[in-house]
Write a protein that holds these residues in place. Sequence first.
Motif, PDB file in Angstrom:
ATOM      1  N   SER A   1       0.835  -1.204   0.000  1.00  0.00           N
ATOM      2  CA  SER A   1       0.000   0.000   0.000  1.00  0.00           C
ATOM      3  C   SER A   1       0.866   1.248   0.000  1.00  0.00           C
ATOM      4  CB  SER A   1      -0.951   0.000   1.204  1.00  0.00           C
ATOM      5  OG  SER A   1      -0.204  -0.048   2.398  1.00  0.00           O
ATOM      6  N   LEU A   2       2.088   1.144  -0.534  1.00  0.00           N
ATOM      7  CA  LEU A   2       3.012   2.268  -0.591  1.00  0.00           C
ATOM      8  C   LEU A   2       2.456   3.358  -1.507  1.00  0.00           C
ATOM      9  CD1 LEU A   2       5.763   2.813   0.700  1.00  0.00           C
ATOM     10  CD2 LEU A   2       6.822   1.994  -1.385  1.00  0.00           C
ATOM     11  N   ASN A   3       2.466   4.609  -1.023  1.00  0.00           N
ATOM     12  CA  ASN A   3       1.930   5.736  -1.801  1.00  0.00           C
ATOM     13  C   ASN A   3       2.871   6.136  -2.923  1.00  0.00           C
ATOM     14  OD1 ASN A   3      -0.144   5.786   0.051  1.00  0.00           O
ATOM     15  ND2 ASN A   3       0.662   7.537   1.172  1.00  0.00           N
ATOM     16  N   VAL A   4       2.312   6.717  -3.972  1.00  0.00           N
ATOM     17  CA  VAL A   4       3.062   7.274  -5.092  1.00  0.00           C
ATOM     18  C   VAL A   4       3.270   8.755  -4.785  1.00  0.00           C
ATOM     19  CG1 VAL A   4       3.006   7.796  -7.562  1.00  0.00           C
ATOM     20  CG2 VAL A   4       2.078   5.619  -6.723  1.00  0.00           C
ATOM     21  N   ILE A   5       4.517   9.182  -4.622  1.00  0.00           N
ATOM     22  CA  ILE A   5       4.830  10.551  -4.226  1.00  0.00           C
ATOM     23  C   ILE A   5       4.868  11.461  -5.445  1.00  0.00           C
ATOM     24  CG2 ILE A   5       6.522  12.052  -3.110  1.00  0.00           C
ATOM     25  CD1 ILE A   5       7.370   9.610  -1.462  1.00  0.00           C
ATOM     26  N   TYR A   6       4.081  12.541  -5.369  1.00  0.00           N
ATOM     27  CA  TYR A   6       4.004  13.514  -6.464  1.00  0.00           C
ATOM     28  C   TYR A   6       5.386  14.105  -6.740  1.00  0.00           C
ATOM     29  CZ  TYR A   6       2.850  17.649  -9.136  1.00  0.00           C
ATOM     30  OH  TYR A   6       2.801  18.613 -10.113  1.00  0.00           O
ATOM     31  N   GLY A   7       5.773  14.131  -8.020  1.00  0.00           N
ATOM     32  CA  GLY A   7       7.032  14.727  -8.432  1.00  0.00           C
ATOM     33  C   GLY A   7       8.253  13.849  -8.236  1.00  0.00           C
ATOM     34  N   VAL A   8       8.067  12.673  -7.648  1.00  0.00           N
ATOM     35  CA  VAL A   8       9.194  11.760  -7.399  1.00  0.00           C
ATOM     36  C   VAL A   8       8.980  10.442  -8.135  1.00  0.00           C
ATOM     37  CG1 VAL A   8      10.462  10.478  -5.631  1.00  0.00           C
ATOM     38  CG2 VAL A   8       9.664  12.804  -5.146  1.00  0.00           C
ATOM     39  N   ASP A   9       7.839   9.811  -7.885  1.00  0.00           N
ATOM     40  CA  ASP A   9       7.521   8.518  -8.472  1.00  0.00           C
ATOM     41  C   ASP A   9       6.743   8.709  -9.769  1.00  0.00           C
ATOM     42  OD1 ASP A   9       8.659   7.339  -6.158  1.00  0.00           O
ATOM     43  OD2 ASP A   9       6.741   7.517  -5.115  1.00  0.00           O
ATOM     44  N   LEU A  10       6.705   7.668 -10.574  1.00  0.00           N
ATOM     45  CA  LEU A  10       6.027   7.764 -11.867  1.00  0.00           C
ATOM     46  C   LEU A  10       5.136   6.543 -12.082  1.00  0.00           C
ATOM     47  CD1 LEU A  10       5.765   9.321 -14.556  1.00  0.00           C
ATOM     48  CD2 LEU A  10       7.708   8.004 -15.392  1.00  0.00           C
ATOM     49  N   VAL A  11       3.895   6.810 -12.457  1.00  0.00           N
ATOM     50  CA  VAL A  11       2.942   5.751 -12.798  1.00  0.00           C
ATOM     51  C   VAL A  11       2.307   6.056 -14.134  1.00  0.00           C
ATOM     52  CG1 VAL A  11       2.408   5.168 -10.398  1.00  0.00           C
ATOM     53  CG2 VAL A  11       1.011   6.867 -11.585  1.00  0.00           C
ATOM     54  N   ARG A  12       1.695   5.046 -14.684  1.00  0.00           N
ATOM     55  CA  ARG A  12       0.967   5.155 -15.944  1.00  0.00           C
ATOM     56  C   ARG A  12      -0.490   4.828 -15.633  1.00  0.00           C
ATOM     57  NH1 ARG A  12       4.632   3.485 -19.952  1.00  0.00           N
ATOM     58  NH2 ARG A  12       5.219   1.904 -18.456  1.00  0.00           N
ATOM     59  N   LYS A  13      -1.382   5.688 -16.061  1.00  0.00           N
ATOM     60  CA  LYS A  13      -2.815   5.456 -15.872  1.00  0.00           C
ATOM     61  C   LYS A  13      -3.284   4.435 -16.897  1.00  0.00           C
ATOM     62  CE  LYS A  13      -7.028   8.195 -15.541  1.00  0.00           C
ATOM     63  NZ  LYS A  13      -7.544   9.578 -15.633  1.00  0.00           N
ATOM     64  N   LEU A  14      -3.993   3.420 -16.442  1.00  0.00           N
ATOM     65  CA  LEU A  14      -4.501   2.388 -17.327  1.00  0.00           C
ATOM     66  C   LEU A  14      -5.913   2.747 -17.805  1.00  0.00           C
ATOM     67  CD1 LEU A  14      -3.370  -0.744 -15.289  1.00  0.00           C
ATOM     68  CD2 LEU A  14      -2.285   0.229 -17.308  1.00  0.00           C
ATOM     69  N   PRO A  15      -6.256   2.333 -19.004  1.00  0.00           N
ATOM     70  CA  PRO A  15      -7.629   2.567 -19.479  1.00  0.00           C
ATOM     71  C   PRO A  15      -8.623   1.899 -18.522  1.00  0.00           C
ATOM     72  CG  PRO A  15      -6.256   1.724 -21.248  1.00  0.00           C
ATOM     73  CD  PRO A  15      -5.453   1.612 -19.984  1.00  0.00           C
ATOM     74  N   SER A  16      -9.825   2.390 -18.479  1.00  0.00           N
ATOM     75  CA  SER A  16     -10.825   1.873 -17.535  1.00  0.00           C
ATOM     76  C   SER A  16     -11.127   0.396 -17.731  1.00  0.00           C
ATOM     77  CB  SER A  16     -12.116   2.678 -17.617  1.00  0.00           C
ATOM     78  OG  SER A  16     -12.635   2.652 -18.918  1.00  0.00           O
ATOM     79  N   ASP A  17     -10.895  -0.147 -18.935  1.00  0.00           N
ATOM     80  CA  ASP A  17     -11.127  -1.580 -19.155  1.00  0.00           C
ATOM     81  C   ASP A  17      -9.861  -2.400 -18.904  1.00  0.00           C
ATOM     82  OD1 ASP A  17      -9.550  -1.026 -21.350  1.00  0.00           O
ATOM     83  OD2 ASP A  17     -10.993  -1.743 -22.824  1.00  0.00           O
ATOM     84  N   SER A  18      -8.729  -1.734 -18.544  1.00  0.00           N
ATOM     85  CA  SER A  18      -7.449  -2.383 -18.215  1.00  0.00           C
ATOM     86  C   SER A  18      -6.910  -3.258 -19.343  1.00  0.00           C
ATOM     87  CB  SER A  18      -7.559  -3.212 -16.935  1.00  0.00           C
ATOM     88  OG  SER A  18      -7.856  -2.383 -15.853  1.00  0.00           O
ATOM     89  N   SER A  19      -7.247  -2.925 -20.598  1.00  0.00           N
ATOM     90  CA  SER A  19      -6.767  -3.733 -21.712  1.00  0.00           C
ATOM     91  C   SER A  19      -5.400  -3.313 -22.206  1.00  0.00           C
ATOM     92  CB  SER A  19      -7.769  -3.681 -22.870  1.00  0.00           C
ATOM     93  OG  SER A  19      -7.860  -2.351 -23.353  1.00  0.00           O
ATOM     94  N   GLY A  20      -4.886  -2.199 -21.717  1.00  0.00           N
ATOM     95  CA  GLY A  20      -3.574  -1.737 -22.158  1.00  0.00           C
ATOM     96  C   GLY A  20      -3.136  -0.554 -21.329  1.00  0.00           C
TER      97      GLY A  20
END
Length: 82
Positions: A59-78
Amino acid sequence: MNIPSRETIEQLRRNYPSGTRIELVRMGDPQAPPMGTKGTVRGVDDTGSLLVSWDNGSSLNVIYGVDLVRKLPSDSSGCGQE
């Protein structure tokens, strides 16, 4: 850590509402889940961090300006871009 403006935090909350699926690209923490781990956003705190329930149980948080994530489409197909 550079705390984002109130407007930026509100934009993050609109872009990453509770239930949004994401994928980890980079996290600067030795306890970080492996790159590519997917998770579900639980919310955005007042510092702009994403509160995440990772699929591997972390449950580690993603820190703004430090960590990087990619938002997945709502159907999670890509993968989508932030």
